[in-house]
Design an enzyme around this catalytic site. Structure first.
Site, short mmCIF file in Angstrom:
data_model
loop_
_atom_site.label_atom_id
_atom_site.label_comp_id
_atom_site.label_asym_id
_atom_site.label_seq_id
_atom_site.Cartn_x
_atom_site.Cartn_y
_atom_site.Cartn_z
CB SER A 80 63.31 30.28 34.67
OG SER A 80 62.65 31.13 33.76
CG ASP A 124 70.82 37.86 26.38
OD1 ASP A 124 70.09 37.23 25.58
OD2 ASP A 124 70.87 39.09 26.42
CB VAL A 125 69.63 32.47 24.00
CG1 VAL A 125 69.46 31.47 25.13
CG2 VAL A 125 68.34 33.24 23.74
CG ASN A 127 61.44 26.48 25.85
OD1 ASN A 127 60.35 26.26 25.33
ND2 ASN A 127 61.55 27.14 27.00
CB SER A 141 54.51 28.84 18.01
OG SER A 141 53.14 29.18 18.13
CE1 TYR A 143 56.38 33.50 20.41
CE2 TYR A 143 54.42 32.78 19.24
CZ TYR A 143 55.40 32.56 20.20
OH TYR A 143 55.40 31.40 20.93
CE LYS A 146 58.34 30.80 19.26
NZ LYS A 146 59.34 30.06 20.08
CB ILE A 184 50.91 25.14 25.97
CG1 ILE A 184 51.21 24.38 24.67
CG2 ILE A 184 51.44 24.37 27.18
CD1 ILE A 184 50.60 23.00 24.57
#
Length: 244
Positions: free
Chosen positions: A15, A59-60, A86, A138, A151, A155, A184
């Site tokens: 999105s 919802d993954v 992603n 990441s 996080y 990753k 990014i």
């Protein structure tokens, strides 16, 4: 080169930001892209702006939800050529203050979500004896980062998941690779002050913050026939920030 005409892809977290750029690049390369997000209105807006795309709310973190997404895609298009995992979130905080809920939520979305996706597409990809699975990690998964234990762990876990599944699927004509973006330009980094951005740029040999299209271009390559001899790899797209 990089002809993706008539391919079918699922892109989670499409999105906004990197996911939106990936979906856009694939769509403009001739792929039908199933754009996925938890919010159906947001994802319909993205899919509606692309030449060859559809929207699906999922919802993954739900294995059943991902199964429904994959079954719907196969029913509608007959195959799945590309899966881009992603979708991801952050819940930053120093580990001594980090809530168990924040740890679990980040691991569930970022890592278990990718596991759910890979497991869901495994059967149709094995049946067709081909497929491309691309996980968005990441550089933090390689280097760590203070205040992002959850996080970074998620990753780094994606990198291990990539290697394990690449070995499992190699004999079936399916490649599994990982992209590790550096800094990014997204909604999150755009909120940083100019002073903070200058400090970040000092860490980047190419002297600039990346943009989402830099990641999308790597996805196009890894999705292509030209990348057929690459699997189990982590591609850093970071302007040279992390060199190993």
């Amino acid at each position: 080169m990089f002809d993706l005409t008539n391919k079918v892809a699922i892109v989670t977290g499409a999105s906004r930001g990197i996911g939106k750029s990936i979906a856009t690049a694939l769509s403009h390369s001739g792929t039908h892209v199933v754009c996925v997000s938890r919010n159906i209105n947001d994802i319909k807006s993205v899919a509606g702006s692309l030449p060859n795309a559809s929207a699906f709310a999922c919802d993954v973190s739900s294995a059943d939800g991902f199964d429904k997404l994959v079954n719907s895609t196969v029913s509608e298009h007959g195959k799945i050529d590309i899966l881009v995992n992603n979708a991801g979130i952050t819940r930053d905080g120093l580990i001594m203050r980090m809530k168990t809920e924040d740890w679990n939520t980040v691991l569930t979305i970022n890592l278990t979500g990718a596991f759910n996706g890979i497991k869901a597409v495994a059967r149709p990809m094995i049946k067709q004896k081909s497929g491309r699975i691309i996980n968005i990690s990441s550089v933090v998964g390689l280097t760590g980062n203070a205040g992002q234990a959850n996080y970074a762990a998620s990753k780094a876990g994606l990198i291990g998941l990539t290697k394990a599944t690449a070995k499992e699927f190699a004999s079936r004509g399916i490649t599994v690779n990982c992209i590790a973006p550096g800094y990014i330009s997204t909604d999150m980094t755009n909120k940083l002050s100019d002073a903070v951005k200058k400090e970040l740029i000092k860490q980047i040999p190419l002297g600039r913050i990346g943009n989402p299209d830099d990641i999308a271009h790597m996805v196009l390559y890894l999705s292509s026939e030209e990348a057929g001899y690459i699997t189990g790899q982590t591609m850093t797209v970071d302007g040279g920030m992390v060199m190993t």
